[in-house]
Scaffold this active site. Structure first.
Site, PDB file in Angstrom:
ATOM      1  N   ASP A  28       0.840  -1.189   0.000  1.00 25.81           N
ATOM      2  CA  ASP A  28       0.000   0.000   0.000  1.00 25.81           C
ATOM      3  C   ASP A  28       0.887   1.257   0.000  1.00 25.81           C
ATOM      4  OD1 ASP A  28      -2.476   1.548   0.465  1.00 25.81           O
ATOM      5  OD2 ASP A  28      -1.634   1.853   2.463  1.00 25.81           O
ATOM      6  N   ASP A  30      -0.186   5.190   0.901  1.00 26.96           N
ATOM      7  CA  ASP A  30      -0.381   6.114   2.021  1.00 26.96           C
ATOM      8  C   ASP A  30      -0.408   5.360   3.346  1.00 26.96           C
ATOM      9  OD1 ASP A  30      -1.483   8.961   0.764  1.00 26.96           O
ATOM     10  OD2 ASP A  30      -1.997   7.235  -0.469  1.00 26.96           O
ATOM     11  N   ASP A 191      -1.822  -0.922   5.909  1.00 28.21           N
ATOM     12  CA  ASP A 191      -1.949  -0.269   7.217  1.00 28.21           C
ATOM     13  C   ASP A 191      -3.396  -0.099   7.660  1.00 28.21           C
ATOM     14  OD1 ASP A 191      -2.516   1.779   5.241  1.00 28.21           O
ATOM     15  OD2 ASP A 191      -2.329   3.239   6.866  1.00 28.21           O
TER      16      ASP A 191
END
Length: 242
Positions: A28, A30, A191
């Site tokens: 991922d 961001d 995240d």
């Protein structure tokens, strides 16, 4: 089980043997590769200011990150995770936000500790690498290039690359198809709940980092195979499947 390193969390009911045998890794953007919160917040507050609204603290806007630009704008306008602003206001706000974020894109954004070391280790070990994000391509590609990360990836799947984005499994399955591998031969490192749900739906492995956004919630509550302190630490829990 690898006795030298114990995952911080294992929320899956299925016993996981480490190191995981996989062929490729999706990561991922961001909150996992890059800390983009300050630039996202700058754009959001410039938008709010232009619309005559009160600015928001960085911590508040950071808790709004994770489900794409439109959701971030909606949350910033309403001050609520699930808020829905007036349609006319949203239509005015979106182009302002996109303009301001393009200007602020990489002013304060930087890679998290362990990212470069992790990417280099993964490359040296021969893993295929994909960046899979919900961020629009118009922002994703310039960010990866500006931070020197673009060259690590064999494929970049942005939020508007396909008809659906995370938490739908489509982007993950698309990356698996690119590498010609089965989903269980792929690991996603993310995240957020979006990442965990997408990985489970695709039947991929999932590690989460604890330093990202996840809408302000603890990733240890998520259904993931392990929580790792950094991208580099993740490399200790996987091995190349030949």
């Amino acid at each position: 089980m690898n006795k030298s390193f114990s995952p911080i969390a294992d929320a899956s009911e299925v016993e996981i043997e480490f190191p995981l045998p996989i062929k490729a890794v999706m990561i991922d953007l961001d909150g996992t590769l890059l800390d983009t919160a300050r630039d996202l917040a700058t754009a959001a507050n410039m938008m709010l200011r232009e619309l005559g609204k009160a600015e928001l603290p960085l911590e508040t806007i950071q808790s709004y990150i994770g489900k794409g630009v439109e959701k971030l704008v909606k949350r910033s306008l309403t001050g609520s995770i699930d808020g829905e602003p007036d349609a006319e206001l949203l239509d005015r706000a979106m182009p302002i936000y996109e303009r301001e974020y393009a200007r602020a894109l990489c002013n304060d954004t930087q890679a998290y500790p362990g990212v470069l070391e992790g990417l280099n280790a993964l490359r040296e070990s021969g893993f295929g690498l994909a960046c899979v994000t919900n961020k629009a391509e118009v922002f994703t590609l310039p960010l990866l290039r500006a931070t020197g990360l673009f060259g690590f990836f064999d494929i970049v799947v942005s939020g508007d690359s396909l008809p659906k984005k995370k938490p739908d499994p489509m982007p993950l399955l698309h990356a698996c198809k690119h590498f010609g591998i089965q989903p269980r031969e792929m690991l996603l490192i993310g995240d957020s709940l979006n990442d965990a749900q997408a990985a489970r739906a695709a039947d991929c492995h999932i590690f989460c980092v604890p330093y990202g956004y996840n809408e302000g919630r603890d990733v240890r509550e998520l259904d993931c195979d392990a929580v790792v302190s950094s991208l580099y630490e993740a490399t200790r829990l996987i091995r190349k499947l030949s």
